[in-house]
Design an enzyme around this catalytic site. Structure first.
Site, short mmCIF file in Angstrom:
data_model
loop_
_atom_site.label_atom_id
_atom_site.label_comp_id
_atom_site.label_asym_id
_atom_site.label_seq_id
_atom_site.Cartn_x
_atom_site.Cartn_y
_atom_site.Cartn_z
N GLY A 1 -0.33 4.44 0.24
CA GLY A 1 -1.07 5.59 0.75
C GLY A 1 -0.21 6.38 1.71
O GLY A 1 1.01 6.25 1.75
N PHE A 2 -0.85 7.20 2.54
CA PHE A 2 -0.10 8.05 3.46
C PHE A 2 0.75 7.23 4.42
O PHE A 2 1.92 7.54 4.66
CB PHE A 2 -1.06 8.94 4.26
N GLY A 18 0.81 -1.21 0.00
CA GLY A 18 0.00 0.00 0.00
C GLY A 18 0.84 1.25 0.00
O GLY A 18 1.70 1.44 0.87
N VAL A 72 -1.93 -7.68 -4.60
CA VAL A 72 -1.65 -8.77 -3.68
C VAL A 72 -2.84 -9.71 -3.62
O VAL A 72 -4.00 -9.28 -3.50
CB VAL A 72 -1.32 -8.22 -2.28
N GLU A 78 -18.07 18.48 2.27
CA GLU A 78 -17.28 19.15 1.23
C GLU A 78 -17.86 18.90 -0.16
O GLU A 78 -17.88 19.81 -1.01
CB GLU A 78 -15.83 18.70 1.33
N ALA A 87 -5.63 11.38 7.26
CA ALA A 87 -4.28 11.37 6.71
C ALA A 87 -3.22 11.62 7.79
O ALA A 87 -2.21 10.90 7.83
CB ALA A 87 -4.16 12.40 5.59
#
Length: 454
Positions: A19-20, A17, A85, A177, A322
């Site tokens: 990501g962050f 992964g 994976v 948002e 995040a």
């Protein structure tokens, strides 16, 4: 390749992964005697907090995503593998990916994130897409823009009203948002561009099952967010549970809202990585981890980010944000760097909450920091600066800053492209009553657009 002290082999670390959390773990081991393999099914890292702006045509995908290989081009101890994976053999300590790829590891970092949760109603997914990937964002953008185009050419007044009704399900930061950005797109960017419809008359409905919006924020900021949305023209429904979604409507108990576009922002579920290793998981599929973020009973395996069920010192669940993911990834990276170098390892993971932020349109946001509350234009500026700061690379910061400034001054959206194939089962797919284009617009039964000044 760097060697461990005494000529020992480098520690083989596999991170699943990008990501962050995965990125921060890899960066924390940049100078460590490790052989790092970073595996992801996409070739890019995505800045998810601004994904809603791609979905509402304010930014392009390339503004908030970067090739993983570019990010790590100077980190010589890391190899990027583009693959999906398929399983993990914990006994053999091997990650299996693709058709025949086997990647051995000494330490494994699971950073596979989360996806949409429909709370047992996965059949809603084709008509109410969530927002987690670039593909999700461009799909929502397509549905949103096509709704206006189809409303322009239909002669059926009821169908036109349906097409110009947009429903966002979920009142967390993403839902708030999205709803604010949708109403701004309709009321500020489009009214001068259509001849037979008034885009400013579009109806945006935000549905939340709980008693208030932004439940993780202080109550006074939730109330401020609701008031701001309603001033913009968003219809907010709290305490309203969705009981059905179809290609043409959302059902909330006995109430039926005919809609042309439905977006799901109501919940997430962790990736299936926990099942790969037989780990204990919570109701959302997150792996229960120890104080050092290792999986109990498997000391060489760590779970971080949205995949990990972690609590703070007061026993409260750490949010799936995040900043939290980056802190977890950095902590695990430091543990493994110390382990590879034979140095003392850091203590238990301690989360530091830096605050909550959500924007509500072009001039308003709510910000909750330690003892500080910001709203309105000041909150909006703080929100913008914070997001610009966390973007990767100078170019992205400049491009996004310029796009926001241009949009603020001109009310325009620079990424209004309808791309991709027709969604299967999409909720803007049919246009009953479509006829040959009739002029003048009064003959088609359309309301002349209301001209709005900046």
């Amino acid at each position: 390749m760097a060697q461990q002290a005494g000529g020992a082999k480098p520690l083989r670390v596999v991170i699943i992964g990008a990501g962050f959390a995965g990125l921060e773990a890899a960066r924390a081991m940049a100078r460590a005697p490790c052989e790092i393999t970073l595996v992801d099914r996409h070739n890019h890292h995505l800045f998810q907090p601004l994904l809603y702006q791609v979905a509402t045509a304010a930014l392009s995908p390339g503004d908030i995503a970067w090739p993983i290989r570019t990010i790590f081009r100077r980190q010589r101890n890391l190899t990027v593998v583009l693959a999906e994976v398929t399983g993990i053999d914990t006994a053999a300590r091997v990650v299996r990916a693709g058709e025949d790829l086997a990647i051995p590891y000494d330490a494994l970092v699971l950073a596979t994130g989360a996806t949409h949760s429909y709370f047992g109603h996965d059949e809603w997914a084709p008509v109410a897409p969530g927002l987690k990937t670039i593909e999700d964002a461009t799909d929502i953008r397509r549905r949103l823009l096509l709704a206006f185009e189809r409303a322009e050419v239909t002669a059926d007044a009821e169908e036109r009203r349906r097409l110009l009704t947009f429903v966002v399900i979920g009142g967390g930061p993403t839902g708030v948002e999205l709803a604010g950005a949708m109403v701004e797109l309709a009321r500020h960017a489009m009214p001068q561009e259509f001849r037979r419809i008034d885009p400013a008359a579009a109806r945006v409905v935000l549905v939340e099952a709980g008693p208030r919006l932004l439940p993780s924020f202080p109550e006074e900021l939730s109330a401020t967010a609701r008031a701001s949305l309603e001033r913009m023209g968003v219809q907010v429904l709290t305490g309203t549970r969705v009981t059905g979604c179809s290609a043409t409507a959302v059902e909330c108990g006995p109430e039926r809202i005919a809609a042309g576009t439905i977006v799901w922002a109501a919940g997430v579920v962790a990736s299936p990585a926990g099942a790969w290793i037989g780990a204990e998981r919570d109701r959302a599929g997150r792996i229960r981890v120890g104080p050092d973020l290792t999986v109990p009973g498997q000391p060489g395996i760590f779970a971080v980010g949205d995949l990990a069920a972690v609590t703070d010192a007061r026993g409260r669940a750490i949010p799936g944000t995040a900043p939290a993911a980056k802190q977890m990834g950095r902590h695990v990276g430091r543990i493994l760097a110390a382990r590879a170098a034979g140095a003392p390892e850091p203590g238990p993971f301690a989360y530091r909450h830096h605050g909550d932020l959500a924007t509500i349109g072009r001039r308003s946001a709510v910000v909750a920091l330690d003892g500080i509350r910001l709203t309105g234009l000041i909150g909006w500026w703080f929100w913008g600066i914070a997001h610009i700061w966390y973007l990767i690379g100078f170019r992205s910061r400049v491009v996004v800053s310029f796009e926001w400034l241009w949009s603020y001054l001109t009310f325009q959206r620079g990424a209004r492209l309808i791309t991709g194939r027709e969604p299967q089962g999409g909720n803007a797919a049919r246009v009953p009553g479509q006829t040959e284009l009739v002029r003048p617009r009064e003959e088609a039964g359309a309301v002349p657009p209301a001209r709005r000044s900046a």
